[in-house]
Design a protein around this motif. Structure first.
Motif, PDB file in Angstrom:
ATOM      1  N   HIS A  45       2.874  11.270 -12.452  1.00 19.59           N
ATOM      2  CA  HIS A  45       4.208  10.781 -11.056  1.00 19.59           C
ATOM      3  C   HIS A  45       3.961  10.194  -9.946  1.00 19.59           C
ATOM      4  O   HIS A  45       4.141   9.164  -8.752  1.00 19.59           O
ATOM      5  CB  HIS A  45       5.393  10.515 -11.713  1.00 19.59           C
ATOM      6  N   GLN A  46       3.960  12.100  -9.238  1.00 17.58           N
ATOM      7  CA  GLN A  46       4.001  11.583  -8.049  1.00 17.58           C
ATOM      8  C   GLN A  46       2.728  11.117  -7.673  1.00 17.58           C
ATOM      9  O   GLN A  46       2.495  10.741  -6.368  1.00 17.58           O
ATOM     10  CB  GLN A  46       3.483  13.256  -7.503  1.00 17.58           C
ATOM     11  N   ASP A  49       3.353   7.322  -7.694  1.00 20.40           N
ATOM     12  CA  ASP A  49       4.052   6.783  -6.621  1.00 20.40           C
ATOM     13  C   ASP A  49       3.724   6.863  -5.283  1.00 20.40           C
ATOM     14  O   ASP A  49       3.416   6.559  -4.366  1.00 20.40           O
ATOM     15  CB  ASP A  49       5.130   8.282  -6.190  1.00 20.40           C
ATOM     16  N   ARG A 285      12.160   4.208 -18.870  1.00 19.41           N
ATOM     17  CA  ARG A 285      11.358   5.293 -18.839  1.00 19.41           C
ATOM     18  C   ARG A 285      10.442   5.343 -19.791  1.00 19.41           C
ATOM     19  O   ARG A 285       8.957   5.641 -20.188  1.00 19.41           O
ATOM     20  CB  ARG A 285      11.847   6.581 -18.128  1.00 19.41           C
ATOM     21  N   ASN A 322       6.045   7.835 -16.448  1.00 21.06           N
ATOM     22  CA  ASN A 322       7.058   8.101 -16.925  1.00 21.06           C
ATOM     23  C   ASN A 322       7.157   8.965 -17.905  1.00 21.06           C
ATOM     24  O   ASN A 322       8.954   9.351 -18.185  1.00 21.06           O
ATOM     25  CB  ASN A 322       7.398   6.550 -17.429  1.00 21.06           C
ATOM     26  N   ASP A 324       5.311  11.717 -17.200  1.00 25.17           N
ATOM     27  CA  ASP A 324       5.253  13.036 -16.779  1.00 25.17           C
ATOM     28  C   ASP A 324       5.647  14.585 -16.633  1.00 25.17           C
ATOM     29  O   ASP A 324       7.237  14.645 -16.606  1.00 25.17           O
ATOM     30  CB  ASP A 324       4.581  12.877 -15.002  1.00 25.17           C
ATOM     31  N   ARG A 326       5.910  16.984 -15.574  1.00 27.54           N
ATOM     32  CA  ARG A 326       6.321  17.898 -13.998  1.00 27.54           C
ATOM     33  C   ARG A 326       7.535  16.708 -13.503  1.00 27.54           C
ATOM     34  O   ARG A 326       8.778  17.876 -12.329  1.00 27.54           O
ATOM     35  CB  ARG A 326       5.155  17.411 -13.289  1.00 27.54           C
ATOM     36  N   ARG A 327       7.829  15.304 -14.134  1.00 31.47           N
ATOM     37  CA  ARG A 327       8.454  14.528 -13.433  1.00 31.47           C
ATOM     38  C   ARG A 327      10.058  14.408 -14.517  1.00 31.47           C
ATOM     39  O   ARG A 327      11.318  14.743 -13.818  1.00 31.47           O
ATOM     40  CB  ARG A 327       8.320  13.393 -13.378  1.00 31.47           C
ATOM     41  N   PHE A 328       9.764  14.539 -15.643  1.00 26.22           N
ATOM     42  CA  PHE A 328      10.438  14.833 -16.786  1.00 26.22           C
ATOM     43  C   PHE A 328      11.076  15.690 -17.365  1.00 26.22           C
ATOM     44  O   PHE A 328       9.875  15.618 -18.852  1.00 26.22           O
ATOM     45  CB  PHE A 328      10.654  12.975 -17.384  1.00 26.22           C
ATOM     46  N   GLY A 341      15.751  11.863 -11.915  1.00 24.95           N
ATOM     47  CA  GLY A 341      14.234  10.338 -11.748  1.00 24.95           C
ATOM     48  C   GLY A 341      13.803   9.235 -11.059  1.00 24.95           C
ATOM     49  O   GLY A 341      14.269   8.647 -12.394  1.00 24.95           O
ATOM     50  N   ARG A 342      13.432   9.525 -10.507  1.00 26.10           N
ATOM     51  CA  ARG A 342      13.336   7.742 -10.430  1.00 26.10           C
ATOM     52  C   ARG A 342      11.689   7.241 -11.208  1.00 26.10           C
ATOM     53  O   ARG A 342      10.775   7.683 -11.307  1.00 26.10           O
ATOM     54  CB  ARG A 342      12.840   7.940  -8.256  1.00 26.10           C
TER      55      ARG A 342
END
Length: 404
Positions: A45-46, A49, A285, A322, A324, A326-328, A341-342
């Motif tokens: 995700h990072q 982005d 997502r 969407n 990941d 590490r993000r979700f 979570g964007r």
């Protein structure tokens, strides 16, 4: 399983039907992984982005594509969108986007809410006429709603709107990474038909302007061809038509399929205890209508600390990003209450989807209204996925309105 094998399976029929296990296999190699000498697959995700927002990366313009696709210019199905905002970088992208984006401001989209509600109610009335018999939700509702909305904005006469779903389906095959000869031929025919249609509609609006997007863009092109050429006019009209309903129709279909799998969530949406906007965000997502996009390194740079030489192609797996972890947290669980979570479902940076707010408005309006009008709505047979990876959706989604 090595990276090349995973990528080959991802692009095949099984991968298109369910790419998520393969995303996880790729993720095991890290958030970025080189699939061959020229291509990097990105699941993080990072990292995605960062790439979408960085001026070090751009879309792959036609002049670059023709270098590794020698017959690219021979196919209007590939070239029609080449002069649209989808396939152009700065400065052409910004010049064209500034013209079109004025029609998709938050204020303008919010003002469309009553019209969207009216369109939903009309389609629900027509859906009710099917009675007990099974009906394909995609044909009867999911695609008709966004087709009607975007055609109203463009100024496409109502009697012509039935033409566009098959044309858009054929044309968007060229957005996939593997296109067969038959699909390419169908895309060429669709591109020719769309070009002819919008050339004729532009001529009509030039002679008799209306309060619609076609008239506004024709007036701009006529007043200042340096700001918008005739070729760019046609390319962007075709893009707006296709993008205006293809992704939203898939969003509605993906959402309903998930609601069938999660009846408790459907009940909450029906009785008003679940925020429709939260549901739509989680659908975006969990099973995004656009799973993949691409960029090319315009200069030597780094991503996630890893060197990326100039001209490296980057395959950005949005569907993987969407999910990941590490993000979700617990990313493979469908949970409309998760919040935070964007998402990357509408892209990011200069090419962020112009119609994102409109797509959300249509879905937030349609889904609760659908479930309240037809509380016994149920599957009427197996849903069939389209064998596409970039634009993820169903080919058919049969339902019964009465549960019988």
């Amino acid at each position: 399983m090595d990276v090349a094998t995973i990528v080959n399976e991802l692009m095949g029929p099984e991968g298109c039907r369910d790419p998520y296990p393969l995303y996880e296999r790729l993720r095991a190699f890290g958030p970025t992984v080189r699939s061959d000498e020229y291509i990097v697959m990105v699941t993080g995700h990072q990292e995605i982005d960062e790439i979408l927002r960085s001026p070090a990366f751009g879309v792959i313009e036609p002049e670059v594509r023709v270098q590794f696709e020698p017959d690219y210019l021979d196919h209007p199905g590939q070239t029609l969108l080449g002069d649209s905002i989808l396939e152009r970088n700065a400065p052409a992208h910004g010049r064209m986007r500034s013209l079109i984006s004025s029609l998709f401001t938050p204020r303008r989209v919010a003002a469309l809410a009553p019209a969207v509600t009216a369109a939903v109610e009309q389609l629900l009335d027509e859906l009710a006429e099917h009675g007990d018999g099974p009906v394909d939700f995609l044909d009867a509702f999911a695609f008709r709603l966004p087709i009607g909305v975007i055609c109203e904005l463009l100024g496409v006469p109502e009697q012509d709107r039935h033409l566009f779903r098959p044309l858009a389906s054929d044309l968007t095959a060229t957005l996939e990474f593997l296109v067969g000869d038959e699909e390419l031929a169908a895309a060429d025919r669709a591109a020719d038909e769309l070009s002819r249609y919008f050339t004729e509609l532009a001529a009509l609006r030039r002679a008799d302007p209306k309060d619609d997007l076609v008239s506004a863009l024709v007036a701009t092109a006529d007043a200042d061809p340096q700001r918008l050429s005739d070729t760019e006019l046609l390319a962007n009209l075709a893009l707006l038509l296709v993008a205006g309903f293809e992704t939203t129709g898939n969003l509605l279909g993906n959402a309903l399929a998930l609601l069938f799998q999660h009846p408790g969530t459907a009940a909450q949406l029906r009785d008003g205890t679940l925020d429709p906007a939260a549901l739509v965000e989680e659908v975006l997502r969990f099973d995004a209508p656009v799973q993949l996009t691409s960029r090319i390194a315009l200069t030597g740079t780094t991503v996630g600390g890893e060197p990326v030489p100039r001209d490296t192609g980057m395959m950005l797996l949005i569907g993987a990003a969407n999910r990941d972890p590490r993000r979700f947290p617990d990313p493979d669980r469908f949970d409309p209450t998760r919040g935070g979570g964007r998402l990357l479902s509408f892209g990011g940076g200069p090419h962020y989807c112009l119609g994102a707010q409109l797509a959300r408005l249509e879905a937030v309006t349609a889904l609760p209204a659908l479930l309240r009008r037809f509380p016994a709505l149920a599957p009427a047979g197996p849903a069939v996925r389209r064998e596409r990876l970039v634009l993820r959706g169903f080919r058919t989604l049969p339902v019964t309105l009465t549960g019988r």
